[in-house]
Design an enzyme around this catalytic site. Structure first.
Site: not given
Ligand SMILES: *[C@@H]1O[C@H](CO)[C@@H](O)[C@H](O)[C@H]1NC(C)=O
Ligand SMILES: *[C@@H]1O[C@H](CO)[C@@H](O)[C@H](O)[C@H]1NC(C)=O
Length: 384
Positions: A132, A166-167
């Protein structure tokens, strides 16, 4: 178990194993991981460079530069898009001068903390971001290089966009949507989906409850107002909620992620706070209504803040030859606030290990994704 890394062709491992207390050397050589190359460019090498470079959210600069240099060397035109004056960069790459493309392959270059270094055990590659989403990034890059080498894509067909944040808050995707000014008709988002096409993912609804009581000695509770007694019945009420189900995404689920009340056992707690998240599978309004009903008529000493409200995301997923998967995690898809004809979500690795200490990717999954992205791009280009 102890690992002795051994260089075999490019990467390999041999290990010693203790069975029944006897230590012996097994030469269980897993062999070198199979690579995918385009000219002198190696998939395993790019993946290794990406994973080895720490890029926890807000600290993505080094990996952005690394990727930009790599893509430039591979013959693409590269733009580093700085998010205001943050020294954080999205990476946008395309062939020639065609900034607008039919397809954009996109993913993110930040990771969750902490940084975990790159290592190989058997057929698995470990490290933070190994799945990821640096596996998606590497596989997308190689899919594009391979399509280019085969003469199957031309300037204006496909671009690559890698975003930061994004996280945490989707800041990279939001910034790109607002300021990049490039147009696409289809976006293929890379996240760990076990190389299946995501049919959709849940949204998120957040509530923060803050109780303002009054402290007193626990022997004289009548003199105080307990933040616990204010909050706990309300939290219990939320736990009893029955949310409607979506046929594709299943039920919405509620999690009380954080509760912080009081200071000591012998003090009636004055302050308390609870943070609640609902993973939203059906219309946001339905969840909102149920939660608001449950919070109607609660004590005025509890302050209610609605912190998140993002509905579920439905994705295009009908492509011959691809399996599908419903997902419970959030992605950057809703942060791409640009008109798109089609949105696909696909990538190597499993979300089940993605944020854990043992995050890893199977070499097989990485290789399969290179083919999968190529097939998706070919499908999209040929169906326009
Ligand atoms: C994955 O790695 C193993 C061991 O290194 C190898 O035998 C296998 O062929 C690889 N899989 C693929 C698809 O290359
Ligand atoms: C930020 O990233 C750089 C480059 O990857 C790394 O060397 C450094 O340790 C990171 N800093 C933090 C605080 O994680």
């Amino acid at each position: 178990m102890k690992f002795f890394p051994l260089v075999l062709a490019s990467i390999g491992a041999v290990w010693a194993a203790a069975i029944d207390g006897v230590l012996f050397d097994t030469t269980l050589v897993s062999g070198s991981l199979q690579d995918f190359t385009v000219g002198s460019f190696s998939l395993l090498d790019l993946h290794k460079q990406l994973v080895s470079t720490s890029s926890v959210s807000y600290n993505e600069t080094a990996v952005a530069y690394l990727l930009a240099d790599y893509l430039r060397e591979a013959g693409l035109t590269v733009e580093l898009q700085e998010l205001d004056d943050s020294n954080r960069y999205n990476v946008y790459a395309y062939f020639g001068s065609a900034r607008d493309t039919d397809v954009v392959l996109t993913s993110h270059i930040d990771t969750v903390p902490p940084f975990i270094p790159y290592s190989v055990k058997g057929t698995q590659i470990f490290g933070r971001g190994s799945s990821d989403a640096k596996a998606s990034v590497a596989a997308q890059v190689f899919a594009l290089l391979s399509l280019k080498e085969q003469g199957l894509v031309h300037p204006g067909d496909v671009s690559l966009l890698y975003v930061v944040g994004e996280e945490v808050d989707g800041s990279g995707a939001l910034y790109a949507s607002e300021h990049l000014g490039a147009k696409w008709s289809t976006a293929i988002f890379g996240e760990p989906t076990e190389n299946k096409l995501g049919v959709g993912h849940k949204g998120v609804y957040g509530v923060k409850l803050t109780a303002h009581g009054r402290a007193s000695h626990s022997g004289y509770p009548q003199l105080g107002i307990s933040a616990s007694e204010l909050l706990l019945p309300v939290l219990n009420k939320l736990l009893q909620l029955k949310f409607p189900e979506d046929p594709l995404l299943g039920p919405s689920t509620l999690n009380i992620g954080k509760v912080d009340i009081g200071v000591a056992a012998n003090v009636v707690p004055k302050d308390g706070e609870a943070i609640v998240f609902v993973r939203v599978a059906t219309a946001l309004e339905e969840v909102d209504l149920l939660v608001r009903e449950a919070l109607d008529n609660i004590s005025p000493l509890i302050e209610v803040q609605y912190t998140h409200g993002i509905g579920p995301v439905y994705l295009d997923h009908k492509v011959p030859g691809f399996d599908t998967i419903a997902l419970a995690y959030g992605t950057d898809v809703p942060n791409f606030k640009v008109p798109l004809h089609k949105r696909y979500l696909y990538g190597p690795g499993s979300i089940l290990v993605a944020h854990g200490d043992n995050e890893n990717i199977e070499n097989e999954s990485l290789l399969e994704a290179v083919q999968g992205y190529q097939d998706l791009v070919k499908f999209v280009l040929s169906s326009q």
